[in-house]
Design an enzyme around this catalytic site. Structure first.
Site, short mmCIF file in Angstrom:
data_model
loop_
_atom_site.label_atom_id
_atom_site.label_comp_id
_atom_site.label_asym_id
_atom_site.label_seq_id
_atom_site.Cartn_x
_atom_site.Cartn_y
_atom_site.Cartn_z
CB ILE A 24 -0.94 0.01 1.23
CG1 ILE A 24 -1.85 -1.21 1.20
CG2 ILE A 24 -1.76 1.29 1.27
CD1 ILE A 24 -2.73 -1.29 -0.04
N GLY A 27 6.74 4.29 3.94
CA GLY A 27 6.98 5.51 4.69
C GLY A 27 8.42 5.62 5.12
CB THR A 31 7.03 -1.58 3.59
OG1 THR A 31 8.34 -1.10 3.27
CG2 THR A 31 6.26 -1.80 2.30
CB VAL A 32 1.67 0.02 5.09
CG1 VAL A 32 0.28 -0.48 5.51
CG2 VAL A 32 2.30 0.83 6.20
CE LYS A 47 3.04 1.20 10.66
NZ LYS A 47 2.78 2.36 11.55
CG ASP A 142 3.17 12.78 16.34
OD1 ASP A 142 3.15 14.02 16.19
OD2 ASP A 142 3.53 12.00 15.45
#
Length: 407
Positions: A24, A27, A31-32, A47, A142
């Protein structure tokens, strides 16, 4: 059989009981992939830590923390962690619930500021998720629109617990341009910028920032350079959300309190914030109280024993006068402060108590130039606990508007 290259699992690869469907995204941390369980058919988001972080203790620690934090919180508003483990080559992974929809940031970018009813629904659900996070002993650190996911058909999920911290852990140890500050610059609380230990008040501040984005379309402070943005959080006047959005004045006051530079003056808990938010949206009349502050000081150059005795006498008479007026004396130090609940219009209450203050000042007039008596009055909304005033501007005289400040 594993079908992956440097940082990629191929379609059909098995990870535990999960089957990879497709990648998908990639980042900065992981990786997702979209996956489904081989026997249950349940979908998930896999993930996998990027290989370049495998021997980075900070990145590895953050990645491992995310799944453990999600398991610890386990709340409907927080994304669920379904599984976790390690690939044969040593890369850790987590399987999170599969979500269909868009981030809150994407929704705001697409539609602009949300209507009050919709924004309140989002914020009130966030209060539930963040409150559960705090109950689990964690501070998220966050909270931002990119980490809130809006589901198709309604509902939200709070994401990204990679920099969450146990409230008992020490400060520091982050990865940002300022060394030991962790979090997203646009939502950093002043204590985060200074490298202080995170507390629930840190998340309260971030929720205030988020409220500005949800209702006003942009955060309260914006700057191109990180150093300028941090300076705004540390010292700039808090902007009015009501100047950007059609919201009740009471709700504007709630958001402004969230953004107080002093953590102790923000809402003491998420439930307290949630109650204040809901009351402001409903239009509830918040309880109000008056504060009468008295300072007795010596005139310049007057330092003899007679002066000290005169000051003590005046302070004792001031305490007695406050009590006679039905005020609860909450401070008997250099600044005497009496407070009491009031009813009716704030302006009328303020006028009445200023008359009281004037009469009190005349009664306390020492008839000498050796001592000065300064009296100020203010009325503001307050919070009550078991009938006692626990929070509100009346408890902080030096924060009263300029016309009421003590000399």
């Amino acid at each position: 059989m594993f079908l992956y290259g440097e940082d990629e699992l191929g379609a059909g690869a098995f990870v535990g009981g999960w089957v990879v469907e497709e990648r998908i995204s990639v980042g900065t941390m992981a990786t997702v992939y979209r996956v489904h369980h081989s026997s249950r058919g349940e979908r998930g988001a896999l993930k996998v830590l990027l290989r370049r972080h495998l021997f980075d203790p900070v990145a590895l620690g953050r990645f491992e923390l995310e799944g453990r934090a999600l398991e610890r919180v386990a709340h409907p508003v927080v994304v669920r962690c379904l599984d976790g483990g390690t690939l044969p080559d040593g890369l850790p992974y987590w399987v999170l619930e599969w979500l269909e929809g868009q981030t809150l940031a994407a929704r705001i970018a697409q539609r602009g500021p949300l209507p009050l009813a919709e924004a309140s629904e989002v914020m009130e659900r966030l209060f539930q998720g963040v409150g559960a996070t705090h109950e689990a002993g964690l501070v998220h650190r966050d909270l931002k629109a990119e980490n809130v996911f809006c589901l198709h058909g309604g509902g939200i999920r709070l994401l990204d617990f990679g920099i969450a911290r146990l409230r008992t852990e020490p400060a520091g140890g982050g990865l940002t341009s300022t060394g030991n500050v962790v979090g997203t610059p646009v939502a950093l609380a002043p204590e985060q910028i200074r490298g202080g230990a995170p507390t629930p008040a840190t998340d309260v501040y971030a929720l205030g920032v988020l409220a500005h984005e949800v209702l006003g379309g942009r955060p309260p402070f914006e700057a191109e350079r990180l150093i300028d943005l941090e300076a705004l959080h540390l010292s700039a006047p808090r902007p009015s959300l009501a100047a950007r959005a059609a919201i009740p004045a009471a709700l504007d006051a709630v958001v402004t309190r969230c953004l107080d530079r002093d953590p102790a003056l923000r809402y003491p808990s998420i439930p307290a914030l949630a109650a204040a938010w809901a009351g402001a949206v409903r239009g509830d009349q918040a309880p109000r109280a008056v504060g009468v502050a008295i300072r007795v000081t010596g005139a310049p150059g007057a330092t003899d024993e007679r002066l000290l005795a005169l000051q003590d006498d005046l302070e004792a008479r001031a305490v007695e006068a406050l009590g006679a007026g039905g005020l609860w004396v909450v401070s008997e130090t250099a600044l005497l402060l009496g407070v009491r609940l009031v009813e009716g219009e704030p302006s009328a209450a303020l006028a009445f108590w200023r008359t009281f203050a004037g009469q009190l000042g005349q009664a306390l007039a020492p008839g000498t130039d050796a001592v000065r008596v300064a009296i100020s009055v203010w009325v503001s909304g307050v919070e009550l606990e078991a009938g006692r005033i626990t929070a509100g501007d009346v408890l902080h005289p030096l924060r009263w508007p300029g016309e009421a400040k003590l000399p």
